[in-house]
Write a protein that holds these residues in place. Structure first.
Motif, PDB file in Angstrom:
ATOM      1  N   LYS A   1      -5.954  -8.145  -0.842  1.00  0.00           N
ATOM      2  CA  LYS A   1      -5.427  -9.401  -0.296  1.00  0.00           C
ATOM      3  C   LYS A   1      -4.440 -10.051  -1.282  1.00  0.00           C
ATOM      4  O   LYS A   1      -3.446 -10.659  -0.867  1.00  0.00           O
ATOM      5  CB  LYS A   1      -6.581 -10.359   0.015  1.00  0.00           C
ATOM      6  N   ASN A   2      -4.727  -9.927  -2.581  1.00  0.00           N
ATOM      7  CA  ASN A   2      -3.786 -10.447  -3.580  1.00  0.00           C
ATOM      8  C   ASN A   2      -2.466  -9.685  -3.550  1.00  0.00           C
ATOM      9  O   ASN A   2      -1.395 -10.259  -3.774  1.00  0.00           O
ATOM     10  CB  ASN A   2      -4.405 -10.375  -4.976  1.00  0.00           C
ATOM     11  N   ILE A   3      -2.539  -8.370  -3.318  1.00  0.00           N
ATOM     12  CA  ILE A   3      -1.319  -7.565  -3.212  1.00  0.00           C
ATOM     13  C   ILE A   3      -0.478  -8.070  -2.048  1.00  0.00           C
ATOM     14  O   ILE A   3       0.751  -8.247  -2.169  1.00  0.00           O
ATOM     15  CB  ILE A   3      -1.672  -6.075  -3.041  1.00  0.00           C
ATOM     16  N   GLN A   4      -1.126  -8.319  -0.910  1.00  0.00           N
ATOM     17  CA  GLN A   4      -0.406  -8.846   0.255  1.00  0.00           C
ATOM     18  C   GLN A   4       0.206 -10.206  -0.049  1.00  0.00           C
ATOM     19  O   GLN A   4       1.381 -10.449   0.239  1.00  0.00           O
ATOM     20  CB  GLN A   4      -1.344  -8.959   1.453  1.00  0.00           C
ATOM     21  N   LYS A   5      -0.586 -11.088  -0.658  1.00  0.00           N
ATOM     22  CA  LYS A   5      -0.109 -12.439  -0.960  1.00  0.00           C
ATOM     23  C   LYS A   5       1.057 -12.399  -1.938  1.00  0.00           C
ATOM     24  O   LYS A   5       2.076 -13.086  -1.744  1.00  0.00           O
ATOM     25  CB  LYS A   5      -1.261 -13.268  -1.526  1.00  0.00           C
ATOM     26  N   LYS A   6       0.944 -11.573  -2.975  1.00  0.00           N
ATOM     27  CA  LYS A   6       2.003 -11.502  -3.978  1.00  0.00           C
ATOM     28  C   LYS A   6       3.283 -10.929  -3.378  1.00  0.00           C
ATOM     29  O   LYS A   6       4.386 -11.429  -3.649  1.00  0.00           O
ATOM     30  CB  LYS A   6       1.544 -10.651  -5.157  1.00  0.00           C
TER      31      LYS A   6
ATOM     32  N   THR B   1       2.853  -3.214   8.381  1.00  0.00           N
ATOM     33  CA  THR B   1       2.891  -3.220   6.923  1.00  0.00           C
ATOM     34  C   THR B   1       1.460  -3.251   6.409  1.00  0.00           C
ATOM     35  O   THR B   1       0.676  -4.124   6.809  1.00  0.00           O
ATOM     36  CB  THR B   1       3.654  -4.435   6.383  1.00  0.00           C
ATOM     37  N   VAL B   2       1.089  -2.286   5.562  1.00  0.00           N
ATOM     38  CA  VAL B   2      -0.281  -2.237   5.037  1.00  0.00           C
ATOM     39  C   VAL B   2      -0.236  -2.433   3.525  1.00  0.00           C
ATOM     40  O   VAL B   2       0.681  -1.962   2.844  1.00  0.00           O
ATOM     41  CB  VAL B   2      -0.988  -0.912   5.399  1.00  0.00           C
ATOM     42  N   TYR B   3      -1.241  -3.124   3.024  1.00  0.00           N
ATOM     43  CA  TYR B   3      -1.346  -3.456   1.605  1.00  0.00           C
ATOM     44  C   TYR B   3      -2.598  -2.769   1.075  1.00  0.00           C
ATOM     45  O   TYR B   3      -3.714  -3.011   1.563  1.00  0.00           O
ATOM     46  CB  TYR B   3      -1.418  -4.966   1.412  1.00  0.00           C
ATOM     47  N   ILE B   4      -2.421  -1.923   0.076  1.00  0.00           N
ATOM     48  CA  ILE B   4      -3.493  -1.014  -0.334  1.00  0.00           C
ATOM     49  C   ILE B   4      -3.879  -1.221  -1.790  1.00  0.00           C
ATOM     50  O   ILE B   4      -3.010  -1.238  -2.679  1.00  0.00           O
ATOM     51  CB  ILE B   4      -3.072   0.461  -0.129  1.00  0.00           C
ATOM     52  N   HIS B   5      -5.177  -1.332  -2.026  1.00  0.00           N
ATOM     53  CA  HIS B   5      -5.738  -1.251  -3.380  1.00  0.00           C
ATOM     54  C   HIS B   5      -6.285   0.160  -3.552  1.00  0.00           C
ATOM     55  O   HIS B   5      -7.123   0.613  -2.771  1.00  0.00           O
ATOM     56  CB  HIS B   5      -6.856  -2.279  -3.567  1.00  0.00           C
ATOM     57  N   ILE B   6      -5.814   0.866  -4.559  1.00  0.00           N
ATOM     58  CA  ILE B   6      -6.287   2.224  -4.844  1.00  0.00           C
ATOM     59  C   ILE B   6      -7.427   2.129  -5.847  1.00  0.00           C
ATOM     60  O   ILE B   6      -7.247   1.623  -6.961  1.00  0.00           O
ATOM     61  CB  ILE B   6      -5.153   3.100  -5.398  1.00  0.00           C
ATOM     62  N   GLY B   7      -8.599   2.594  -5.459  1.00  0.00           N
ATOM     63  CA  GLY B   7      -9.785   2.448  -6.295  1.00  0.00           C
ATOM     64  C   GLY B   7     -10.397   3.767  -6.692  1.00  0.00           C
ATOM     65  O   GLY B   7      -9.969   4.845  -6.260  1.00  0.00           O
ATOM     66  N   TYR B   8     -11.457   3.676  -7.491  1.00  0.00           N
ATOM     67  CA  TYR B   8     -12.163   4.870  -7.965  1.00  0.00           C
ATOM     68  C   TYR B   8     -13.277   5.257  -6.999  1.00  0.00           C
ATOM     69  O   TYR B   8     -13.375   6.396  -6.572  1.00  0.00           O
ATOM     70  CB  TYR B   8     -12.739   4.632  -9.360  1.00  0.00           C
ATOM     71  N   GLN B   9     -14.130   4.300  -6.628  1.00  0.00           N
ATOM     72  CA  GLN B   9     -15.242   4.604  -5.740  1.00  0.00           C
ATOM     73  C   GLN B   9     -14.771   4.817  -4.306  1.00  0.00           C
ATOM     74  O   GLN B   9     -15.117   5.801  -3.656  1.00  0.00           O
ATOM     75  CB  GLN B   9     -16.277   3.470  -5.789  1.00  0.00           C
TER      76      GLN B   9
ATOM     77  N   VAL C   1       4.292   0.676   3.322  1.00  0.00           N
ATOM     78  CA  VAL C   1       3.056   0.685   2.539  1.00  0.00           C
ATOM     79  C   VAL C   1       3.344   0.013   1.213  1.00  0.00           C
ATOM     80  O   VAL C   1       4.310   0.367   0.524  1.00  0.00           O
ATOM     81  CB  VAL C   1       2.541   2.127   2.307  1.00  0.00           C
ATOM     82  N   VAL C   2       2.504  -0.967   0.845  1.00  0.00           N
ATOM     83  CA  VAL C   2       2.687  -1.698  -0.411  1.00  0.00           C
ATOM     84  C   VAL C   2       1.488  -1.424  -1.309  1.00  0.00           C
ATOM     85  O   VAL C   2       0.338  -1.631  -0.911  1.00  0.00           O
ATOM     86  CB  VAL C   2       2.823  -3.219  -0.170  1.00  0.00           C
ATOM     87  N   ILE C   3       1.750  -0.949  -2.526  1.00  0.00           N
ATOM     88  CA  ILE C   3       0.718  -0.711  -3.532  1.00  0.00           C
ATOM     89  C   ILE C   3       1.205  -1.300  -4.852  1.00  0.00           C
ATOM     90  O   ILE C   3       2.337  -1.767  -4.960  1.00  0.00           O
ATOM     91  CB  ILE C   3       0.427   0.805  -3.710  1.00  0.00           C
TER      92      ILE C   3
ATOM     93  N   GLU D   1       6.243  -0.452  -4.451  1.00  0.00           N
ATOM     94  CA  GLU D   1       5.313  -0.717  -5.554  1.00  0.00           C
ATOM     95  C   GLU D   1       5.641  -2.059  -6.181  1.00  0.00           C
ATOM     96  O   GLU D   1       6.808  -2.358  -6.446  1.00  0.00           O
ATOM     97  CB  GLU D   1       5.392   0.381  -6.607  1.00  0.00           C
ATOM     98  N   ILE D   2       4.619  -2.880  -6.421  1.00  0.00           N
ATOM     99  CA  ILE D   2       4.798  -4.169  -7.072  1.00  0.00           C
ATOM    100  C   ILE D   2       3.969  -4.205  -8.343  1.00  0.00           C
ATOM    101  O   ILE D   2       3.063  -3.392  -8.535  1.00  0.00           O
ATOM    102  CB  ILE D   2       4.404  -5.345  -6.144  1.00  0.00           C
ATOM    103  N   ASN D   3       4.270  -5.162  -9.202  1.00  0.00           N
ATOM    104  CA  ASN D   3       3.517  -5.321 -10.447  1.00  0.00           C
ATOM    105  C   ASN D   3       2.089  -5.740 -10.133  1.00  0.00           C
ATOM    106  O   ASN D   3       1.843  -6.556  -9.243  1.00  0.00           O
ATOM    107  CB  ASN D   3       4.198  -6.377 -11.328  1.00  0.00           C
ATOM    108  N   SER D   4       1.127  -5.202 -10.878  1.00  0.00           N
ATOM    109  CA  SER D   4      -0.284  -5.484 -10.605  1.00  0.00           C
ATOM    110  C   SER D   4      -0.780  -6.781 -11.238  1.00  0.00           C
ATOM    111  O   SER D   4      -1.925  -7.181 -11.002  1.00  0.00           O
ATOM    112  CB  SER D   4      -1.148  -4.324 -11.111  1.00  0.00           C
ATOM    113  N   ARG D   5       0.065  -7.432 -12.030  1.00  0.00           N
ATOM    114  CA  ARG D   5      -0.376  -8.658 -12.705  1.00  0.00           C
ATOM    115  C   ARG D   5      -0.809  -9.714 -11.673  1.00  0.00           C
ATOM    116  O   ARG D   5      -0.112  -9.993 -10.708  1.00  0.00           O
ATOM    117  CB  ARG D   5       0.753  -9.228 -13.573  1.00  0.00           C
ATOM    118  N   GLY D   6      -1.983 -10.280 -11.901  1.00  0.00           N
ATOM    119  CA  GLY D   6      -2.469 -11.337 -11.032  1.00  0.00           C
ATOM    120  C   GLY D   6      -3.176 -10.860  -9.782  1.00  0.00           C
ATOM    121  O   GLY D   6      -3.524 -11.675  -8.924  1.00  0.00           O
ATOM    122  N   THR D   7      -3.406  -9.556  -9.636  1.00  0.00           N
ATOM    123  CA  THR D   7      -4.076  -9.059  -8.434  1.00  0.00           C
ATOM    124  C   THR D   7      -5.536  -8.713  -8.664  1.00  0.00           C
ATOM    125  O   THR D   7      -6.242  -8.360  -7.720  1.00  0.00           O
ATOM    126  CB  THR D   7      -3.355  -7.808  -7.895  1.00  0.00           C
TER     127      THR D   7
END
Length: 453
Positions: free
Chosen positions: A437-442, A244-252, A348-350, A396-402
């Motif tokens: 890491k917050n995505i994984q924790k949440k 299980t992978v937890y991904i933050h999608i960023g700009y840079q 995959v969790v985003i 997909e989970i809510n981004s609040r608090g991440t």
């Protein structure tokens, strides 16, 4: 989706440089294709035809006998597909209206539960919905029988919203058309398509030797064409894809995982220079447009025409923009593939994409430009597709608090550029790593809570 089943994807095939007379023929077909679609929109996109859109064969029969095909001298392989495309667009516009009205019904506090049941039932039934819009008699749906409702008021409410949000489709760009398999063949490395003259075909030399037997969409470019071919890709199942992978999608950096692995590093270094180049180019072009209008008002039409012809063309502009876009999309797809091969995810969790309402205000025009030209939507689309064909569960989970919460202690931290610092526990990391890491924790907290319940 079970392994062995298939999903549809689009392959792109390019022609070689085509002679001017071939390009004129293709542009003529695309123009007539557009005219047919607009004719269908005008005839069948109103409320009187809502109940006549299915099956499409009835509309095809009527359009075959209206004389338009003979007037345009358009072969049937193009004419009938133009009709089918237009009917599909009309159905899509009605679907959008239903979705919009459905959301308004949910948000309207003045409606009772019985009112909502009636309205939602009507929206699902074409014959009833069409009868209400056209002020005709209709049979009351069984789900609505016995409800304590004001039918007249609700029907008026439905008609009012439909009038407000129903939009008639319009085919403005005549730069593409579709062709059925019986409209083309292959010979000597070229695709030969049906011409306006019976038993004669136009040759389109191709850059590769792939052949197909399905409907193809032809996109017309400056002096060549691009063929969009829908093909089926089989869904694969990998026995070793169990993580299980937890991904933050960023700009840079495109993907930052909770294990601190990064994929698509430096995506922003590709996107930002092009964004700034286009901003400068568009600014100069806007000044020239203002100058053109000023010259026109002063009747110096010759100078205004020279500015228009020599400085405001789009051929080179579009070519450079398309070149960078293709290079960026290739980079994105390669990095998604690399991430899947390396991490071997079964899940995959985003986070869900942030809505405009919930997005924090941008502080600069440059930030707004970067946001408008970001590839977030394309990245999410490609990730979803690749997860589908590899039997990977995408959640997909809510981004609040991440974003602003410390992933170590839960206190609110500080973000300075790409650095995240927590004064409470002393943790110092990057914003993307903390978010991942917050995505994984949440996700794990929510999963454990459900299991506990």
């Amino acid at each position: 989706m079970p392994a062995g089943s298939a999903v549809t994807k689009t392959l792109w095939q390019y022609s070689r440089e085509l002679p001017e007379d071939t390009m004129e023929f293709l542009k003529g077909i695309a123009s007539d294709y557009c005219k047919v679609k607009n004719c269908v929109y005008e005839r069948y996109s109103g409320i009187k035809n809502l109940n006549r859109l299915t099956p499409v064969y009835d509309i095809l029969t009527q359009m075959r006998h209206c004389g338009l095909r003979e007037q345009l001298n358009l072969p049937a392989v193009y004419y009938e597909l133009a009709i089918a495309d237009a009917v599909a667009d009309i159905k899509g516009s009605w679907g959008a209206v239903r979705n919009k009205i459905g959301s308004l019904i949910t948000a309207n506090e003045n409606l009772s539960d019985s009112d909502r049941i009636y309205l939602r039932t009507v929206l699902k039934m074409n014959s009833v919905y069409a009868g209400i819009l056209n002020r005709q008699e209709y049979e009351m749906p069984k789900n609505a029988e016995g409800l304590d409702i004001d039918v007249k008021r609700l029907n008026s409410y439905l008609c009012r919203l439909t009038r407000k949000y129903l939009i008639r489709p319009n085919a403005k760009s005549a730069d593409s058309f579709r062709i059925s398999p019986n409209g083309y063949s292959y010979k000597d490395g070229a695709m030969r398509i049906v011409c306006r003259i019976p038993r004669k075909r136009i040759s389109i030399p191709l850059k590769d030797d792939r052949t197909f037997d399905r409907q193809i969409k032809v996109h017309i470019k400056e002096n060549y064409v691009v063929l969009a071919v829908p093909v089926e890709a089989k869904v694969k199942k990998h026995a070793d894809y169990t993580n299980t992978v937890y991904i933050h999608i960023g700009y840079q950096d495109m993907f930052t995982l909770s294990n601190e692995n990064i994929y698509g590093k430096g995506l922003g270094d590709i996107v930002t220079p092009e964004t700034e180049r286009l901003a400068g180019k568009n600014s100069k072009r806007q000044r020239l447009r203002v100058l053109t209008r000023a010259e026109g008002e002063e009747k110096d039409l010759k100078r205004a025409g020279n500015i228009e012809v020599n400085n405001l063309g789009t051929v080179k502009y579009d070519r450079q923009k398309e070149k960078v876009r293709r290079r960026t999309e290739t980079f994105i797809n390669a990095e998604i593939n690399r991430m899947l091969r390396t991490e071997k995810p079964g899940k995959v969790v985003i986070t869900r994409p942030a809505t405009i309402k919930n997005r924090p205000p941008s502080r600069s025009k440059a930030a707004n430009r970067r946001l408008s030209r970001s590839f977030y939507g394309y990245i999410r689309e490609r990730l979803a597709y690749k997860c589908l064909i590899h039997s990977i569960e995408l959640t997909e989970i809510n981004s609040r608090g991440t974003g602003f919460i410390c992933s170590s202690c839960g206190a609110e931290g500080k973000r300075q550029g790409v650095t995240f610092t927590c004064e409470n526990c002393g943790m110092k990391t990057t914003v993307p790593v903390n978010s991942a890491k917050n995505i994984q924790k949440k996700y794990e907290d929510g999963k454990n809570m459900k299991n506990w319940e």
